[in-house]
Design a protein around this motif. Structure first.
Motif, PDB file in Angstrom:
ATOM      1  N   CYS A  42       9.275  -0.747  17.220  1.00 16.59           N
ATOM      2  CA  CYS A  42       8.998   0.671  17.487  1.00 16.59           C
ATOM      3  C   CYS A  42       8.020   0.784  18.651  1.00 16.59           C
ATOM      4  O   CYS A  42       8.172   1.601  19.546  1.00 16.59           O
ATOM      5  CB  CYS A  42       8.378   1.335  16.246  1.00 16.59           C
ATOM      6  SG  CYS A  42       9.578   1.730  14.966  1.00 16.59           S
ATOM      7  N   ILE A  94      14.853  -3.118  15.304  1.00 15.86           N
ATOM      8  CA  ILE A  94      13.757  -3.466  14.404  1.00 15.86           C
ATOM      9  C   ILE A  94      14.274  -4.312  13.247  1.00 15.86           C
ATOM     10  O   ILE A  94      13.698  -5.360  12.912  1.00 15.86           O
ATOM     11  CB  ILE A  94      13.082  -2.189  13.852  1.00 15.86           C
ATOM     12  CG1 ILE A  94      12.363  -1.457  14.973  1.00 15.86           C
ATOM     13  CG2 ILE A  94      12.088  -2.525  12.732  1.00 15.86           C
ATOM     14  CD1 ILE A  94      11.903  -0.070  14.583  1.00 15.86           C
ATOM     15  N   ASP A  95      15.374  -3.865  12.651  1.00 14.26           N
ATOM     16  CA  ASP A  95      15.957  -4.611  11.526  1.00 14.26           C
ATOM     17  C   ASP A  95      16.365  -6.012  11.964  1.00 14.26           C
ATOM     18  O   ASP A  95      16.139  -6.995  11.243  1.00 14.26           O
ATOM     19  CB  ASP A  95      17.176  -3.866  10.971  1.00 14.26           C
ATOM     20  CG  ASP A  95      16.797  -2.571  10.257  1.00 14.26           C
ATOM     21  OD1 ASP A  95      15.597  -2.421   9.929  1.00 14.26           O
ATOM     22  OD2 ASP A  95      17.691  -1.726  10.056  1.00 14.26           O
ATOM     23  N   TYR A  96      16.962  -6.106  13.165  1.00 18.53           N
ATOM     24  CA  TYR A  96      17.401  -7.411  13.662  1.00 18.53           C
ATOM     25  C   TYR A  96      16.201  -8.335  13.901  1.00 18.53           C
ATOM     26  O   TYR A  96      16.209  -9.504  13.495  1.00 18.53           O
ATOM     27  CB  TYR A  96      18.188  -7.247  14.958  1.00 18.53           C
ATOM     28  CG  TYR A  96      18.720  -8.560  15.493  1.00 18.53           C
ATOM     29  CD1 TYR A  96      19.987  -9.000  15.163  1.00 18.53           C
ATOM     30  CD2 TYR A  96      17.926  -9.371  16.320  1.00 18.53           C
ATOM     31  CE1 TYR A  96      20.469 -10.211  15.626  1.00 18.53           C
ATOM     32  CE2 TYR A  96      18.403 -10.586  16.776  1.00 18.53           C
ATOM     33  CZ  TYR A  96      19.671 -11.007  16.431  1.00 18.53           C
ATOM     34  OH  TYR A  96      20.137 -12.217  16.884  1.00 18.53           O
ATOM     35  N   GLU A 127      18.805   5.398  16.400  1.00 19.64           N
ATOM     36  CA  GLU A 127      19.680   4.426  15.740  1.00 19.64           C
ATOM     37  C   GLU A 127      19.500   3.040  16.331  1.00 19.64           C
ATOM     38  O   GLU A 127      19.427   2.037  15.603  1.00 19.64           O
ATOM     39  CB  GLU A 127      21.132   4.874  15.877  1.00 19.64           C
ATOM     40  CG  GLU A 127      21.493   6.104  15.067  1.00 19.64           C
ATOM     41  CD  GLU A 127      22.891   6.601  15.377  1.00 19.64           C
ATOM     42  OE1 GLU A 127      23.518   7.164  14.474  1.00 19.64           O
ATOM     43  OE2 GLU A 127      23.348   6.429  16.543  1.00 19.64           O
ATOM     44  N   ARG A 166      13.223  -8.270  12.606  1.00 20.12           N
ATOM     45  CA  ARG A 166      12.577  -8.677  11.355  1.00 20.12           C
ATOM     46  C   ARG A 166      13.440  -9.641  10.560  1.00 20.12           C
ATOM     47  O   ARG A 166      12.961 -10.632  10.022  1.00 20.12           O
ATOM     48  CB  ARG A 166      12.253  -7.434  10.532  1.00 20.12           C
ATOM     49  CG  ARG A 166      11.099  -6.628  11.111  1.00 20.12           C
ATOM     50  CD  ARG A 166      10.898  -5.319  10.390  1.00 20.12           C
ATOM     51  NE  ARG A 166       9.716  -4.610  10.901  1.00 20.12           N
ATOM     52  CZ  ARG A 166       9.468  -3.339  10.664  1.00 20.12           C
ATOM     53  NH1 ARG A 166      10.304  -2.618   9.921  1.00 20.12           N
ATOM     54  NH2 ARG A 166       8.387  -2.766  11.167  1.00 20.12           N
ATOM     55  N   GLU A 167      14.723  -9.342  10.483  1.00 13.46           N
ATOM     56  CA  GLU A 167      15.632 -10.184   9.702  1.00 13.46           C
ATOM     57  C   GLU A 167      15.724 -11.598  10.264  1.00 13.46           C
ATOM     58  O   GLU A 167      15.804 -12.574   9.520  1.00 13.46           O
ATOM     59  CB  GLU A 167      17.026  -9.541   9.681  1.00 13.46           C
ATOM     60  CG  GLU A 167      18.045 -10.338   8.887  1.00 13.46           C
ATOM     61  CD  GLU A 167      19.431  -9.714   8.926  1.00 13.46           C
ATOM     62  OE1 GLU A 167      20.391 -10.382   8.506  1.00 13.46           O
ATOM     63  OE2 GLU A 167      19.534  -8.549   9.378  1.00 13.46           O
ATOM     64  N   HIS A 168      15.696 -11.708  11.603  1.00 13.88           N
ATOM     65  CA  HIS A 168      15.856 -13.008  12.241  1.00 13.88           C
ATOM     66  C   HIS A 168      14.528 -13.611  12.703  1.00 13.88           C
ATOM     67  O   HIS A 168      14.522 -14.656  13.366  1.00 13.88           O
ATOM     68  CB  HIS A 168      16.811 -12.896  13.423  1.00 13.88           C
ATOM     69  CG  HIS A 168      18.209 -12.526  13.042  1.00 13.88           C
ATOM     70  ND1 HIS A 168      18.607 -11.219  12.851  1.00 13.88           N
ATOM     71  CD2 HIS A 168      19.303 -13.288  12.786  1.00 13.88           C
ATOM     72  CE1 HIS A 168      19.886 -11.185  12.521  1.00 13.88           C
ATOM     73  NE2 HIS A 168      20.326 -12.418  12.474  1.00 13.88           N
ATOM     74  N   LYS A 171      16.855   1.961  17.894  1.00 15.09           N
ATOM     75  CA  LYS A 171      15.518   1.494  17.517  1.00 15.09           C
ATOM     76  C   LYS A 171      15.536   0.849  16.131  1.00 15.09           C
ATOM     77  O   LYS A 171      15.017  -0.244  15.929  1.00 15.09           O
ATOM     78  CB  LYS A 171      14.537   2.668  17.539  1.00 15.09           C
ATOM     79  CG  LYS A 171      13.107   2.286  17.174  1.00 15.09           C
ATOM     80  CD  LYS A 171      12.219   3.514  17.027  1.00 15.09           C
ATOM     81  CE  LYS A 171      12.041   4.244  18.326  1.00 15.09           C
ATOM     82  NZ  LYS A 171      11.071   5.356  18.209  1.00 15.09           N
ATOM     83  N   LYS A 172      16.169   1.522  15.185  1.00 13.62           N
ATOM     84  CA  LYS A 172      16.213   1.004  13.818  1.00 13.62           C
ATOM     85  C   LYS A 172      16.973  -0.315  13.755  1.00 13.62           C
ATOM     86  O   LYS A 172      16.548  -1.275  13.090  1.00 13.62           O
ATOM     87  CB  LYS A 172      16.865   2.020  12.886  1.00 13.62           C
ATOM     88  CG  LYS A 172      16.864   1.585  11.417  1.00 13.62           C
ATOM     89  CD  LYS A 172      17.505   2.625  10.527  1.00 13.62           C
ATOM     90  CE  LYS A 172      17.390   2.219   9.056  1.00 13.62           C
ATOM     91  NZ  LYS A 172      17.927   0.876   8.780  1.00 13.62           N
ATOM     92  N   LYS A 173      18.101  -0.381  14.465  1.00 10.27           N
ATOM     93  CA  LYS A 173      18.909  -1.600  14.438  1.00 10.27           C
ATOM     94  C   LYS A 173      18.174  -2.777  15.061  1.00 10.27           C
ATOM     95  O   LYS A 173      18.233  -3.898  14.564  1.00 10.27           O
ATOM     96  CB  LYS A 173      20.237  -1.379  15.169  1.00 10.27           C
ATOM     97  CG  LYS A 173      21.225  -0.507  14.412  1.00 10.27           C
ATOM     98  CD  LYS A 173      22.606  -0.540  15.048  1.00 10.27           C
ATOM     99  CE  LYS A 173      23.252  -1.902  14.873  1.00 10.27           C
ATOM    100  NZ  LYS A 173      24.679  -1.876  15.314  1.00 10.27           N
ATOM    101  N   ASP A 229       5.554  -3.921  16.429  1.00  5.49           N
ATOM    102  CA  ASP A 229       6.939  -4.073  16.019  1.00  5.49           C
ATOM    103  C   ASP A 229       7.813  -3.497  17.117  1.00  5.49           C
ATOM    104  O   ASP A 229       7.330  -3.112  18.180  1.00  5.49           O
ATOM    105  CB  ASP A 229       7.222  -3.421  14.664  1.00  5.49           C
ATOM    106  CG  ASP A 229       6.892  -1.929  14.679  1.00  5.49           C
ATOM    107  OD1 ASP A 229       6.875  -1.331  15.775  1.00  5.49           O
ATOM    108  OD2 ASP A 229       6.646  -1.376  13.598  1.00  5.49           O
TER     109      ASP A 229
END
Length: 226
Positions: free
Chosen positions: A165, A127-129, A121, A131-133, A123-125, A163
């Motif tokens: 990951c 990665i999303d952060y 969880e 990429r988003e920022h 890791k996903k958060k 990335d």
């Protein structure tokens, strides 16, 4: 930590003092006390601010002032100088950051150190952060450094598969290797095994380069001859 901060601050002030004192090798133009102290009354130093950024998984429970590590009667506290440290916890703090890189660093560290999230969880958060920022590579490398992970960002980028990951996987591998290396070194030294034999075992068992094995020897044991 209060003692270490005292040392850092003193060292910086002493460096400033020494640099300033070199101007006064002769007494010409100086009062007697100024020459003896190698400092004029008008001389001023640059203030030092030392801030500790703590990124451990557990909340900080250590001392934040000199008084906390002294066995000092209450009636003497007013006469014993205290020394407080400025502590910022990466996992949780109430500070407001204005620099976008600082914002990204502390937000990513807060996610990584969140005990309520599983590794996947988190890791996903992260990665999303990232990429988003569009997180700057210097921030990613700082996160890697804070988690004791050695990464060559440029080399990974050339492969086109870098990335967060990769960051998590490298962190896990690095920490696992360090733990194994520490055990091999400490056990070997305890039983009097020659350091060159320990180096050889580190290289074979952990598939390390000679240079990396030597670094682990220096880190966890006495310095190798090689």
């Amino acid at each position: 930590m209060p003692l270490r901060v005292m040392g850092y601050d003193y060292g910086t002030y002493k460096k400033q003092y020494d640099s300033n004192a070199r101007k006064y090798q002769a007494s010409k133009g100086l009062e007697e006390d100024e020459f003896l102290s190698r400092m004029k009354k008008s001389d001023k130093f640059t203030p030092v601010i030392t801030m500790i950024v703590y990124y451990g998984e557990k909340p900080w429970d250590g001392a934040v002032s000199l008084h906390e590590i002294l066995n000092i009667p209450e009636e003497l506290k007013a006469f014993v100088n205290d020394y407080k440290i400025l502590l910022v916890e990466a996992r949780e703090n109430n500070l407001t950051f204005h620099n976008i890189k600082n914002v990204a660093f502390f937000n990513m560290m807060k996610i990584i150190l969140d005990k309520n999230l599983s590794k996947e969880e988190a890791k996903k958060k992260v990665i999303d952060y990232a990429r988003e920022h569009n997180v700057d590579k210097s921030v990613i490398m700082t996160v890697a450094g804070a988690t004791n992970c050695k990464l060559d960002y440029n080399a990974l980028s050339r492969k086109g598969d870098f990335d967060m990951c990769t960051l998590f996987d490298e962190i896990a591998k690095e920490n696992e290797a360090k733990g194994e290396a520490k055990g091999i070194i400490e056990t070997g030294l305890e039983f009097g095994i020659p350091e060159h034999d320990i180096l050889e075992r580190l290289q074979k068992k952990l598939n390390l380069s000679l240079q990396t094995a030597q670094e682990y020897i220096k880190m966890y044991g006495k310095q190798t001859r090689y």
